[in-house]
Design an enzyme around this catalytic site. Structure first.
Site, PDB file in Angstrom:
ATOM      1  N   HIS A  92       0.872  -1.178   0.000  1.00  0.00           N
ATOM      2  CA  HIS A  92       0.000   0.000   0.000  1.00  0.00           C
ATOM      3  C   HIS A  92       0.910   1.229   0.000  1.00  0.00           C
ATOM      4  O   HIS A  92       2.014   1.182   0.537  1.00  0.00           O
ATOM      5  CB  HIS A  92      -0.828  -0.052   1.296  1.00  0.00           C
ATOM      6  CG  HIS A  92      -1.916   0.974   1.385  1.00  0.00           C
ATOM      7  ND1 HIS A  92      -1.674   2.261   1.791  1.00  0.00           N
ATOM      8  CD2 HIS A  92      -3.252   0.896   1.154  1.00  0.00           C
ATOM      9  CE1 HIS A  92      -2.812   2.930   1.806  1.00  0.00           C
ATOM     10  NE2 HIS A  92      -3.792   2.130   1.423  1.00  0.00           N
TER      11      HIS A  92
ATOM     12  N   ASP B 137       3.141  -4.774   8.131  1.00  0.00           N
ATOM     13  CA  ASP B 137       1.909  -3.996   8.038  1.00  0.00           C
ATOM     14  C   ASP B 137       0.744  -4.974   8.158  1.00  0.00           C
ATOM     15  O   ASP B 137       0.427  -5.701   7.206  1.00  0.00           O
ATOM     16  CB  ASP B 137       1.907  -3.241   6.700  1.00  0.00           C
ATOM     17  CG  ASP B 137       0.562  -2.597   6.391  1.00  0.00           C
ATOM     18  OD1 ASP B 137      -0.384  -2.783   7.173  1.00  0.00           O
ATOM     19  OD2 ASP B 137       0.480  -1.923   5.352  1.00  0.00           O
TER      20      ASP B 137
ATOM     21  N   GLN C  83      -4.346  -5.564   7.050  1.00  0.00           N
ATOM     22  CA  GLN C  83      -5.328  -6.481   6.454  1.00  0.00           C
ATOM     23  C   GLN C  83      -5.357  -7.855   7.098  1.00  0.00           C
ATOM     24  O   GLN C  83      -6.176  -8.678   6.723  1.00  0.00           O
ATOM     25  CB  GLN C  83      -5.037  -6.653   4.956  1.00  0.00           C
ATOM     26  CG  GLN C  83      -5.236  -5.405   4.122  1.00  0.00           C
ATOM     27  CD  GLN C  83      -6.696  -4.957   4.055  1.00  0.00           C
ATOM     28  OE1 GLN C  83      -7.617  -5.718   4.342  1.00  0.00           O
ATOM     29  NE2 GLN C  83      -6.901  -3.710   3.690  1.00  0.00           N
TER      30      GLN C  83
ATOM     31  N   LYS D 166     -10.260  -1.298  10.435  1.00  0.00           N
ATOM     32  CA  LYS D 166     -10.341  -2.524   9.620  1.00  0.00           C
ATOM     33  C   LYS D 166     -10.575  -3.746  10.507  1.00  0.00           C
ATOM     34  O   LYS D 166     -10.585  -4.873  10.041  1.00  0.00           O
ATOM     35  CB  LYS D 166      -9.055  -2.698   8.799  1.00  0.00           C
ATOM     36  CG  LYS D 166      -8.852  -1.582   7.758  1.00  0.00           C
ATOM     37  CD  LYS D 166      -7.639  -1.851   6.932  1.00  0.00           C
ATOM     38  CE  LYS D 166      -7.125  -0.615   6.215  1.00  0.00           C
ATOM     39  NZ  LYS D 166      -7.901  -0.256   5.023  1.00  0.00           N
TER      40      LYS D 166
ATOM     41  N   CYS E 106      -4.691   2.079  -3.831  1.00  0.00           N
ATOM     42  CA  CYS E 106      -3.486   2.677  -3.214  1.00  0.00           C
ATOM     43  C   CYS E 106      -2.286   1.746  -3.364  1.00  0.00           C
ATOM     44  O   CYS E 106      -1.457   1.624  -2.455  1.00  0.00           O
ATOM     45  CB  CYS E 106      -3.709   3.026  -1.746  1.00  0.00           C
ATOM     46  SG  CYS E 106      -4.930   4.287  -1.510  1.00  0.00           S
TER      47      CYS E 106
END
Ligand code: 7TS
Length: 415
Positions: A132, A209, A212, A235, A373
């Site tokens: 991203h 990261d 997700q 999220k 993104c």
């Protein structure tokens, strides 16, 4: 098997989970809402909405400052929320959990604090082509300021990190490897354990990261072996504007503050100011108190869900999606990773993703279209963007069927 039966795996009933999310019970453009944009943000269960509104109704005050009862209550709830996050991530110490406004802010914190104080000309930060923008641009800003370089880790046509190329890139110049746990654009689940062990062999740090991943399965962060882990509350069924940086304690201790202001100081004086201890050193200004409390409520909510069964449910949704996709002539799945979380990115021959997205919206189906993104990834794959359906615990097999009714309609109209 009826749609309802298909949604009730042992230990998990998507229909009943769905009822916990009031927003899902509405019509959009004359059709029952099918929400398939969970990778952008998940919906919020009633208990999260209640926790936020109860906080503002009963306890609102600033934290860590007042001697009065409301401030005490707000501080207690805020710090309890930090503990909830620490427990959720398996953090050995609560001080390793730093509140931020989200994943983006957490990566910027690491890039600017750790990066500016550590990186030297010729040093390298590796990020994958799957990232991203928020795991690319902060590193580019810091590279420009320090003379370090940002080098992309190649991905295969299937949309997986090419571990052989990563091995070739890893040498003593590499100081940081920053990768996502799950690609938001393709759903690829990255082999983080392997990446960590490869990076450690050359003495590089690893930032994962987790924006997700955390909503799809329980993540034991210390077991990943990474140095930093970042995530967003919104999220994970929590509110927007709150997120977390988790870091190794020794690294966080050694890092200089990123932003200056109230809360993060021990004593302010001319000419020298001293800083507060962890985690407050990195938390300048009044934090998102209601956001933290809302996120803790979301974590509590997840505690009531059989997460193994939820994973099996999401996997069943994706499996059915891939079956139905194979029957649609002219539909191309973008990215075919061997391990994918509940994300399905595709293109429909002869159509533009945004036209498909708008037509689906007319039928009450919310998907994301565009580059997600992840412009470098789109460039790598030679496409301008995709249509992306992303699943969560409250989606049902009926949602999958509705998506494909919509796709067939788009095909009839446009193709
Ligand atoms: N990293 C990943 C892997 C993401 O998916 C996102 C947001 C971010 C970082 C940034 O998170 P934020 O909460 O700080 O904005 N992804 C998406 C998406 O796929 N559609 O909208 C936002």
């Amino acid at each position: 098997m009826s749609a309802r039966a298909a949604n009730a795996l042992p230990g998990f009933d998507a229909e009943s989970v769905r009822r916990d999310f009031p927003i899902l019970d509405q019509q959009i453009n004359g059709h029952p809402l099918v929400y398939l944009d969970n990778a952008a943000t998940t919906q919020k269960p009633e208990c999260v909405i209640e926790a936020i509104s109860n906080y503002y109704r009963r306890d609102n005050a600033n934290v860590h400052r007042g001697v009065h009862t409301l401030s005490d209550r707000a501080t207690h709830a805020f710090e309890q929320a930090r503990q909830a996050v620490a427990d959720f991530l398996g953090s050995p110490r609560v001080e390793q959990v730093i509140w931020t406004s989200g994943t983006t802010a957490a990566i910027n914190l690491v890039a600017h604090s750790w990066g500016r104080s550590t990186l030297r000309p010729g040093d390298r930060v590796l990020v994958s082509w799957l990232e991203h923008h928020s795991n690319i641009v902060p590193w580019q800003l810091v590279a420009a300021a320090t003379g370090a370089e940002v080098i992309p880790i190649p991905v295969t046509d299937a949309g997986e990190i090419d571990l052989r190329s990563l091995a070739d890139l890893l040498d003593g110049r590499v100081k940081m490897v920053a990768v996502n746990h799950v690609s938001n654009a393709l759903g690829t689940v990255n082999p983080v354990l392997e990446i960590v062990s490869m990076a450690k062999a050359v003495g590089a740090l690893v930032l994962v990261d987790g924006a997700q991943s955390v909503a799809h399965w329980p993540v034991d962060v210390p077991a990943l072996g990474c140095d930093f882990f970042v995530m967003s509350g919104h999220k994970l069924f929590g509110p927007t504007g709150v997120g977390v940086l988790w870091g190794r304690e020794a690294l966080l201790e050694a890092m200089p503050p990123f932003m200056g202001g109230g809360e993060m100081i021990e004593r302010v004086a001319f000419p020298t100011t001293t800083f507060n201890s962890l985690p407050f050193k990195f938390e300048a200004g009044t934090p998102n108190i209601a956001g933290a409390i809302g996120l803790a409520a979301a974590i509590d909510y997840l505690g009531t869900i059989d997460r193994e069964a939820a994973m099996a449910h999401e996997a069943a949704l994706l499996a059915r999606t891939l079956e139905l996709a194979a029957e649609v002539e002219g539909l191309r799945r973008v990215g075919t990773p061997a391990h994918a979380a509940g994300i399905f990115s595709f293109l429909l021959e002869g159509t533009h993703p945004s036209d498909v997205g708008m037509l689906l919206d007319q039928q009450g189906i919310a998907v994301r279209t565009g580059h997600h993104c992840a412009q470098p990834l789109m460039e790598r794959l030679g496409i301008p963007g995709t249509v992306r359906a992303s699943y969560s615990i409250y989606n049902t097999q009926e949602d999958v069927s509705r998506l494909f009714e919509g796709i067939h309609k788009a095909k009839r109209l446009f193709a």
